[in-house]
Design an enzyme around this catalytic site. Structure first.
Site: not given
Length: 359
Positions: A110, A179, A242
């Site tokens: 990231d 992530t 999701s």
């Protein structure tokens, strides 16, 4: 005695000299101030600033050039994401808790991707506002130059420059989408994304998949390198949701569309938008709708919103409202994304999703 018998008055000479000094001051004060500001001696602080420089009144940027830099930035960030994952040097840590109580993770992927993407865009377009998911440390700043090359595929689709006022532009960067999945080594979900909004409306979108090296981009009223599929199922759709922030969407979707509806849990908003499109990537699943009912950040969805809009699709809140990419960095109203469907009919069909999403 003065020539021609003219006698000069001491007072007149003094007034004349003062006028001359005033003219010289006005001629050179702007020049000197500009020279001093280069050395940090006046005006704005010199050096070390991380935030974007203010736009110059009347300055413009070419969206075609900004698209080219955005594609390059997403790819450069993707290289860092891939390198860190393959070296297994993630240095994973938690940034805190999400609203659902899950750990919000951050890795070296990231951070390093964010640095490459942010400074490439900032160096190329210092006058535009840049919003990014990760903090940019002034100690890590670097100058990453752009060679002003616009790829042939962009030039083929967008043949002329498209200029807009610099002060109207906001860039949204997601240096590593998914992530959570990245830490679990679920690589197909991972993307890097750049979006450009003009006056709050998404007009440029780039979604890059680092591990398959596939990039989708589009400009509203410009062109794209990706397209919609030929058909979609509205009656019993495949719905991508999701896998970590689903809320009650699975139950409500099944109640709304029936038990024949297929629910596809997936990571990353970029991946979910690509699921609605004709993407030449074997690892990419296919869906007819994308529904999300919990809070979501704008850098997660802006690029996908721009791409769908460029292709005639829609991404709105669950109430059917357009999403503005100014102000706060998140939206409370969930989202519904579709393409080649009656979007407002879908909104009316899902009246209770937003309420349930906040429970």
């Amino acid at each position: 005695m003065a020539p021609m018998g003219i006698r000069l008055s001491p007072l007149g000479v003094a007034v004349f000299c003062l006028l001359g000094l005033g003219v010289l001051y006005h001629l050179y004060s702007g020049f000197l101030a500009g020279r001093f500001s280069l050395f940090g001696l006046g005006g704005e602080p010199g050096g070390g600033a991380v935030g974007p420089a203010p736009a110059v009144d009347g300055g413009t940027v070419d969206l075609r050039e900004l698209l080219a830099v955005s594609v390059l930035a997403a790819a450069r960030g993707g290289e860092e994401v891939k390198r860190v994952r393959e070296s297994n040097a993630l240095h994973e840590k938690s940034k805190g808790k999400t609203r659902e109580g899950a750990d919000e993770k951050m890795t070296s992927g990231d951070v390093l991707s964010n640095r490459k993407m942010f400074y490439l865009l900032k160096t190329a377009f210092p006058s535009v506002q840049i919003n990014t998911e990760e903090h940019v440390d002034a100690a890590d700043q670097e100058v990453i130059l752009w060679d002003h090359n616009i790829p042939d595929d962009i030039l083929k689709e967008i043949t002329t420059p498209k200029e807009v006022p610099a002060e109207s532009v906001t860039v949204w960067i997601d240096p590593l989408d998914a992530t959570q999945e990245y830490t679990e080594d679920l690589r197909k979900y991972v993307t890097t994304m750049v979006c450009v909004a003009v006056n709050g409306k998404p007009v440029l979108g780039v979604i890059h998949k680092p591990f398959s090296e596939y990039t989708a981009w589009a400009m509203v009223d410009g062109g794209s390198n990706v397209k919609a599929r030929t058909s979609y199922n509205e009656k019993t759709p495949r719905i991508v949701v999701s896998r970590s922030h689903s809320g009650m969407v699975k139950q409500v979707a099944l109640q709304t569309f029936g038990n024949q509806t297929t629910i596809i849990p997936a990571g990353g908003a970029g991946y979910k938008v690509l699921a609605l499109l004709d993407v030449p990537d074997k690892s990419q699943e296919k869906a007819d709708l994308y529904i999300h009912v919990t809070y979501i950040k704008k850098w997660d969805i802006c690029a996908g919103n721009a791409i769908l809009k460029a292709l005639g699709g829609h991404m709105t809140t669950l109430n059917g409202e357009e999403i503005s990419y100014t102000g706060s960095d998140g939206i409370e109203g969930g989202l519904l994304a579709s393409i080649r469907m009656n979007h407002q009919a879908l909104v009316r069909k899902l009246p209770d999703l937003e309420k349930i999403g906040h429970n």
